[in-house]
Write a protein that holds these residues in place. Structure first.
Motif, PDB file in Angstrom:
ATOM      1  N   VAL A  23      42.758  46.799  54.501  1.00  0.00           N
ATOM      2  CA  VAL A  23      42.234  48.020  55.114  1.00  0.00           C
ATOM      3  C   VAL A  23      42.738  49.249  54.355  1.00  0.00           C
ATOM      4  N   ALA A  24      44.007  49.218  53.932  1.00  0.00           N
ATOM      5  CA  ALA A  24      44.560  50.356  53.186  1.00  0.00           C
ATOM      6  C   ALA A  24      43.783  50.551  51.887  1.00  0.00           C
ATOM      7  N   ARG A  25      43.436  49.441  51.235  1.00  0.00           N
ATOM      8  CA  ARG A  25      42.697  49.567  49.966  1.00  0.00           C
ATOM      9  C   ARG A  25      41.255  50.026  50.203  1.00  0.00           C
ATOM     10  N   ILE A  26      40.648  49.553  51.278  1.00  0.00           N
ATOM     11  CA  ILE A  26      39.299  50.021  51.628  1.00  0.00           C
ATOM     12  C   ILE A  26      39.335  51.528  51.861  1.00  0.00           C
ATOM     13  N   ALA A  79      34.780  46.908  38.996  1.00  0.00           N
ATOM     14  CA  ALA A  79      35.473  46.899  40.285  1.00  0.00           C
ATOM     15  C   ALA A  79      36.438  48.085  40.347  1.00  0.00           C
ATOM     16  N   ASP A  80      36.684  48.580  41.551  1.00  0.00           N
ATOM     17  CA  ASP A  80      37.545  49.756  41.732  1.00  0.00           C
ATOM     18  C   ASP A  80      38.982  49.372  42.030  1.00  0.00           C
ATOM     19  N   ASP A  81      39.165  48.203  42.621  1.00  0.00           N
ATOM     20  CA  ASP A  81      40.512  47.807  43.017  1.00  0.00           C
ATOM     21  C   ASP A  81      40.486  46.297  43.261  1.00  0.00           C
ATOM     22  N   PHE A  82      41.668  45.704  43.488  1.00  0.00           N
ATOM     23  CA  PHE A  82      41.679  44.254  43.730  1.00  0.00           C
ATOM     24  C   PHE A  82      42.704  43.879  44.799  1.00  0.00           C
ATOM     25  N   LEU A  83      42.485  42.702  45.365  1.00  0.00           N
ATOM     26  CA  LEU A  83      43.429  42.101  46.295  1.00  0.00           C
ATOM     27  C   LEU A  83      43.766  40.723  45.759  1.00  0.00           C
ATOM     28  N   VAL A  84      45.031  40.307  45.935  1.00  0.00           N
ATOM     29  CA  VAL A  84      45.449  38.985  45.491  1.00  0.00           C
ATOM     30  C   VAL A  84      45.514  38.082  46.711  1.00  0.00           C
ATOM     31  N   LYS A  85      44.784  36.955  46.641  1.00  0.00           N
ATOM     32  CA  LYS A  85      44.761  36.004  47.755  1.00  0.00           C
ATOM     33  C   LYS A  85      46.036  35.163  47.773  1.00  0.00           C
ATOM     34  N   PRO A  86      46.606  34.802  48.895  1.00  0.00           N
ATOM     35  CA  PRO A  86      46.202  35.281  50.223  1.00  0.00           C
ATOM     36  C   PRO A  86      46.718  36.691  50.451  1.00  0.00           C
ATOM     37  N   TYR A  87      45.867  37.571  50.953  1.00  0.00           N
ATOM     38  CA  TYR A  87      46.309  38.953  51.135  1.00  0.00           C
ATOM     39  C   TYR A  87      46.484  39.296  52.603  1.00  0.00           C
ATOM     40  N   ASN A  88      47.239  40.330  52.822  1.00  0.00           N
ATOM     41  CA  ASN A  88      47.499  40.819  54.161  1.00  0.00           C
ATOM     42  C   ASN A  88      46.316  41.706  54.578  1.00  0.00           C
ATOM     43  N   ASP A 140      35.091  34.598  58.909  1.00  0.00           N
ATOM     44  CA  ASP A 140      35.172  34.906  60.345  1.00  0.00           C
ATOM     45  C   ASP A 140      36.377  35.788  60.645  1.00  0.00           C
ATOM     46  N   ALA A 141      37.502  35.447  60.017  1.00  0.00           N
ATOM     47  CA  ALA A 141      38.728  36.208  60.267  1.00  0.00           C
ATOM     48  C   ALA A 141      38.590  37.651  59.772  1.00  0.00           C
ATOM     49  N   LEU A 142      38.021  37.805  58.574  1.00  0.00           N
ATOM     50  CA  LEU A 142      37.860  39.146  58.001  1.00  0.00           C
ATOM     51  C   LEU A 142      36.918  39.994  58.853  1.00  0.00           C
ATOM     52  N   ARG A 143      35.806  39.348  59.246  1.00  0.00           N
ATOM     53  CA  ARG A 143      34.813  40.074  60.027  1.00  0.00           C
ATOM     54  C   ARG A 143      35.408  40.542  61.356  1.00  0.00           C
ATOM     55  N   ILE A 180      33.902  48.775  44.892  1.00  0.00           N
ATOM     56  CA  ILE A 180      34.012  47.316  44.951  1.00  0.00           C
ATOM     57  C   ILE A 180      35.482  46.926  44.881  1.00  0.00           C
ATOM     58  N   ILE A 181      35.922  46.105  45.850  1.00  0.00           N
ATOM     59  CA  ILE A 181      37.279  45.552  45.803  1.00  0.00           C
ATOM     60  C   ILE A 181      37.139  44.051  45.580  1.00  0.00           C
ATOM     61  N   ILE A 182      37.724  43.541  44.497  1.00  0.00           N
ATOM     62  CA  ILE A 182      37.617  42.111  44.225  1.00  0.00           C
ATOM     63  C   ILE A 182      38.840  41.385  44.776  1.00  0.00           C
ATOM     64  N   ALA A 183      38.645  40.113  45.142  1.00  0.00           N
ATOM     65  CA  ALA A 183      39.753  39.278  45.606  1.00  0.00           C
ATOM     66  C   ALA A 183      39.836  38.046  44.715  1.00  0.00           C
ATOM     67  N   THR A 184      41.040  37.761  44.208  1.00  0.00           N
ATOM     68  CA  THR A 184      41.230  36.585  43.362  1.00  0.00           C
ATOM     69  C   THR A 184      42.541  35.899  43.729  1.00  0.00           C
ATOM     70  N   ALA A 185      42.695  34.661  43.243  1.00  0.00           N
ATOM     71  CA  ALA A 185      43.954  33.953  43.437  1.00  0.00           C
ATOM     72  C   ALA A 185      45.035  34.600  42.573  1.00  0.00           C
ATOM     73  N   ARG A 186      46.285  34.433  42.986  1.00  0.00           N
ATOM     74  CA  ARG A 186      47.404  35.061  42.286  1.00  0.00           C
ATOM     75  C   ARG A 186      47.434  34.703  40.802  1.00  0.00           C
ATOM     76  N   SER A 187      47.096  33.454  40.492  1.00  0.00           N
ATOM     77  CA  SER A 187      47.210  32.988  39.108  1.00  0.00           C
ATOM     78  C   SER A 187      46.098  33.524  38.202  1.00  0.00           C
ATOM     79  N   HIS A 188      45.053  34.092  38.783  1.00  0.00           N
ATOM     80  CA  HIS A 188      43.889  34.488  37.988  1.00  0.00           C
ATOM     81  C   HIS A 188      43.963  35.925  37.470  1.00  0.00           C
ATOM     82  N   VAL A 189      44.986  36.206  36.707  1.00  0.00           N
ATOM     83  CA  VAL A 189      45.194  37.577  36.218  1.00  0.00           C
ATOM     84  C   VAL A 189      44.046  38.022  35.309  1.00  0.00           C
ATOM     85  N   GLN A 190      43.641  37.131  34.393  1.00  0.00           N
ATOM     86  CA  GLN A 190      42.572  37.474  33.448  1.00  0.00           C
ATOM     87  C   GLN A 190      41.278  37.822  34.174  1.00  0.00           C
ATOM     88  N   GLU A 191      41.010  37.040  35.238  1.00  0.00           N
ATOM     89  CA  GLU A 191      39.793  37.262  36.005  1.00  0.00           C
ATOM     90  C   GLU A 191      39.816  38.653  36.654  1.00  0.00           C
TER      91      GLU A 191
END
Ligand code: CA
Length: 223
Positions: free
Chosen positions: A107-110, A93-102, A14-17, A73-84
């Motif tokens: 938007v900058a990555r999109i 995937a083209d880029d990634f975001l680390v959760k929790p992200y700003n 909901d927040a992202l949308r 494709i931008i993937i989002a993962t938890a900070r600890s999931h480097v391998q993933e």
């Protein structure tokens, strides 16, 4: 611009949308892998993909989206999931975001990944001969000259350097090169592509001409 958001956390969805709509984007929501594949269409301009989903391996989903489409494709993962994260980038995937992200970073990555994708659609260089500091690539004559001397490239090697040189300064995704050179979307050609690029670099003797952009593809030197 339509963003396909794949996220199983309702509140985050909901927040992202809400945020993306306020920022002027259209959004399509998918709470799991099956919905994501169903929602993917030719209107989708970027996919924001949470790798932790209830019904699907996020990496596998990433791969399946990539098999069907060249959409960023931008993937989002938890900070600890480097391998993933690394596996996700390798799965297309083209880029990634680390959760929790700003959300501003999101938007900058999109913007960055869609700019890259658009640059590829919009403007291949119209020139048939490309000169970059001592290296001359004749696209119609299928010849590469270094300091005036012809370099003996195989047919595949020439196709690869041509696929890159048409877009000087732009990152060309691996999938796109593979599609252009081998006429297939099969990502198993990635390793072969790496080997050919290594061979081109050796023959041309200029390591700086083709830059590797990890997890994405290659960039031919700009002029
Ligand atoms: Ca999740």
């Amino acid at each position: 611009m339509t963003v396909l958001i794949v996220e199983d956390d309702d509140r985050l969805m909901d927040a992202l949308r809400a945020f993306l709509r306020k920022a002027g984007y259209d959004t399509v929501s998918a709470a799991d892998g099956a919905q994501a594949l169903e929602a993917l269409s030719s209107d989708t301009e970027v996919v924001l993909l949470d790798l932790g989903l209830p019904d699907a391996d996020g990496i596998e989903l990433c791969r399946r989206i990539r098999e069907r489409s060249g959409v960023p494709i931008i993937i989002a993962t938890a900070r600890s999931h480097v391998q993933e994260r690394i596996r996700g980038l390798r799965a297309g995937a083209d880029d990634f975001l680390v959760k929790p992200y700003n959300v501003l970073e999101m938007v900058a990555r999109i913007e960055a990944v869609t700019r890259r994708a658009r640059a590829l659609v919009a403007e291949p260089t119209p020139e048939q001969v490309i000169d970059v500091s001592g290296v001359r690539i004749d696209l119609s004559g299928r010849q590469v000259l270094v300091a005036g001397t012809a370099v003996d490239l195989t047919r595949t090697e020439f196709d690869i350097i041509a696929a890159l040189a048409r877009y000087p300064g732009v990152v060309v995704p691996r999938e796109r090169i593979i599609r252009e050179v081998w006429q297939t979307d099969w990502h198993a050609f990635s390793r072969s592509l790496e080997v050919h690029v290594g061979s081109i670099r050796r023959k041309i003797g200029r390591g700086d001409l083709i830059e590797t952009v990890r997890g994405v593809g290659y960039r031919f030197a700009g002029r």
